[in-house]
Design a protein around this motif. Structure first.
Motif, PDB file in Angstrom:
ATOM      1  N   ASP A  26      46.658  29.751  52.010  1.00 30.17           N
ATOM      2  CA  ASP A  26      46.824  29.859  50.355  1.00 30.17           C
ATOM      3  C   ASP A  26      45.516  29.648  49.793  1.00 30.17           C
ATOM      4  O   ASP A  26      45.073  28.362  49.791  1.00 30.17           O
ATOM      5  CB  ASP A  26      47.853  29.103  49.964  1.00 30.17           C
ATOM      6  N   VAL A  27      44.517  30.580  49.180  1.00 29.12           N
ATOM      7  CA  VAL A  27      43.409  29.997  48.937  1.00 29.12           C
ATOM      8  C   VAL A  27      43.496  30.095  47.494  1.00 29.12           C
ATOM      9  O   VAL A  27      43.554  31.150  46.644  1.00 29.12           O
ATOM     10  CB  VAL A  27      42.330  31.209  49.304  1.00 29.12           C
ATOM     11  N   ILE A  28      42.855  28.933  46.909  1.00 32.03           N
ATOM     12  CA  ILE A  28      42.832  28.651  45.366  1.00 32.03           C
ATOM     13  C   ILE A  28      41.612  28.635  45.089  1.00 32.03           C
ATOM     14  O   ILE A  28      40.727  28.048  45.542  1.00 32.03           O
ATOM     15  CB  ILE A  28      43.492  27.225  44.968  1.00 32.03           C
ATOM     16  N   LYS A  29      41.060  29.615  44.209  1.00 32.72           N
ATOM     17  CA  LYS A  29      39.611  29.863  43.681  1.00 32.72           C
ATOM     18  C   LYS A  29      39.476  29.215  42.418  1.00 32.72           C
ATOM     19  O   LYS A  29      39.984  29.549  41.633  1.00 32.72           O
ATOM     20  CB  LYS A  29      39.331  31.524  43.560  1.00 32.72           C
ATOM     21  N   ILE A  30      38.735  28.242  42.394  1.00 37.66           N
ATOM     22  CA  ILE A  30      38.080  27.527  41.329  1.00 37.66           C
ATOM     23  C   ILE A  30      37.014  28.358  40.659  1.00 37.66           C
ATOM     24  O   ILE A  30      35.986  28.474  40.930  1.00 37.66           O
ATOM     25  CB  ILE A  30      37.642  26.115  41.452  1.00 37.66           C
ATOM     26  N   GLU A  31      37.031  28.873  39.187  1.00 35.55           N
ATOM     27  CA  GLU A  31      36.187  29.494  38.593  1.00 35.55           C
ATOM     28  C   GLU A  31      35.873  28.751  37.345  1.00 35.55           C
ATOM     29  O   GLU A  31      36.730  27.867  36.634  1.00 35.55           O
ATOM     30  CB  GLU A  31      36.615  30.936  38.418  1.00 35.55           C
TER      31      GLU A  31
END
Length: 409
Positions: free
Chosen positions: A32-37
């Protein structure tokens, strides 16, 4: 389907391709990859519209190989790390993650509170993975780099691929060439670090530089150069086939290329002669032993060159089918996307975009239990902010206040 990273959460604070492509590989493997933008700007790569003069998207479509390739399977959260109101969100994400993945420079990491000590203060058991241009420490730790500079130019490949006397330096062949190789390297390092954490209870840091990946890719020649005390002569495919006629690049009648790499020419010569319609060459007194073939390699290479130039690429594909010796067609990228071996194992994979259209992406090359990864598209900007923050236990009022403060999007 075996998804070995299922149950692992990766918190990615990174942009462009190099480090995000590592997150994409981990997502392929089930993480589960949570990408912070950034809450306003997003990943800076979203603003790129052309690479090598090629459009990276289509009008009125959200799908872009430039973004969906290195970001497929992730969830996007818009978070303004520079705002104090975002700290609680960031820390909750760090506490609930197994891996922290970044490519920010040291000054930015310090300013935003995401350097290794900051992150470990919140979660001492997290694997901290950093992708750099040149090195994680030392005189160039603060120097930014892309694969065109740190991997291709600095890492030895550009010089090795540029022939003597060339008017121009040879560019890397495609966009994000070194980035994707480096991303796979980081993913492997993270997998090893998680294994080490499971065995020892201690989470290692993972550091990978693009120049280091470039040196690894060119290590055979780097090692030889160090042994010999100077740069090596440039590789010349014509010279190569002059010493072994079954090794080198040959042109076909339709201006395509075949790459031969039969390192034991004596073993493969008789069958090769049959396949090109010149069986008598196997008995020719100039070529009827391995030593003679090498002694008269230049003559043999001229004969091979003329024979291969007389027929088309497709004709040679048919003629060489099942041949023992090693060879390959020099494919373009469109042909590679339709490569029969990659298609047979499902590495060219269907992905449904946000508009419901079926697209295709290259899957990562590692497969488990000989099954292809099931890919999903890359996230739209900040698409999953509310979803992820609610998973952290935040209610509507807190979400609203964070949005009013500009901390989240």
């Amino acid at each position: 389907m075996n998804r070995p990273m299922e149950g692992v959460r990766v918190l990615e604070v990174a942009q462009f391709t190099y480090v995000p492509s590592a997150g994409a590989v981990l997502a392929d493997w089930g993480a589960d990859v949570i990408k912070i933008e950034h809450a306003e700007k997003g990943d800076a790569q979203r603003g790129i519209v052309k690479v090598y003069s090629q459009n990276v998207g289509e009008p009125d479509a959200t799908f872009s190989p430039m973004m969906d390739g290195p970001n497929r399977g992730k969830r996007s959260v818009g978070l303004a790390l520079e705002k104090p109101e975002s700290v609680r969100v960031l820390h909750e994400l760090i506490r609930t993650s197994d891996v922290f993945l970044t490519n920010f420079l040291p000054s930015a990491r310090a300013k935003l509170g995401i350097d290794v000590d900051d992150v470990r203060a919140v979660n001492p058991d997290i694997v901290y993975a950093l992708g750099t241009g040149f090195a994680h420490s030392g005189p160039e730790a603060d120097k930014g780099g892309y694969d065109s500079t740190a991997f291709w130019a600095r890492g030895g490949s550009a010089d090795a691929c540029t022939p003597p006397g060339a008017r121009f330096l040879t560019n890397q062949p495609v966009g994000a060439y070194g980035d994707n190789i480096g991303g796979m390297t980081i993913a492997g390092g993270i997998a090893a670090a998680l294994f080490a954490r499971m065995r020892t209870g201690v989470a290692p840091t993972v550091d990978v530089s693009l120049t280091g990946v470039g040196a690894w890719a060119t290590q055979m020649n780097v090692n030889l150069a160090l042994m010999h005390g100077g740069p090596l002569p440039k590789f010349d495919p014509v010279t190569a086939r002059a010493s072994n006629p079954l090794t080198g690049i040959y042109r076909t009648a339709d201006d395509r290329w075949l790459s031969l790499s039969m390192l034991q020419p004596g073993r493969y010569w008789p069958e090769f002669c049959e396949r090109i319609g010149r069986p008598e060459l196997a008995e020719d007194e100039r070529f009827d032993s391995a030593q003679k073939l090498l002694d008269h390699a230049a003559e043999a290479a001229e004969i091979v060159s003329a024979a291969l130039a007389a027929r088309t690429k497709d004709e040679w594909v048919d003629a060489f089918d099942g041949m023992e010796g090693q060879w390959a067609v020099v494919q373009n990228t469109y042909e590679l996307g339709h490569d029969r071996s990659l298609r047979a194992i499902g590495q060219i994979t269907d992905v449904v975009d946000a508009e419901g259209r079926t697209r295709q992406l290259v899957g990562s090359p590692v497969q488990f239990d000989r099954e292809p990864a099931q890919l999903t598209r890359g996230p739209l900007f900040a698409e999953h902010t509310d979803e992820v923050l609610r998973e952290l236990g935040m209610g509507d009022e807190e979400l609203l206040q964070l949005k009013i403060a500009g901390a989240v999007t």
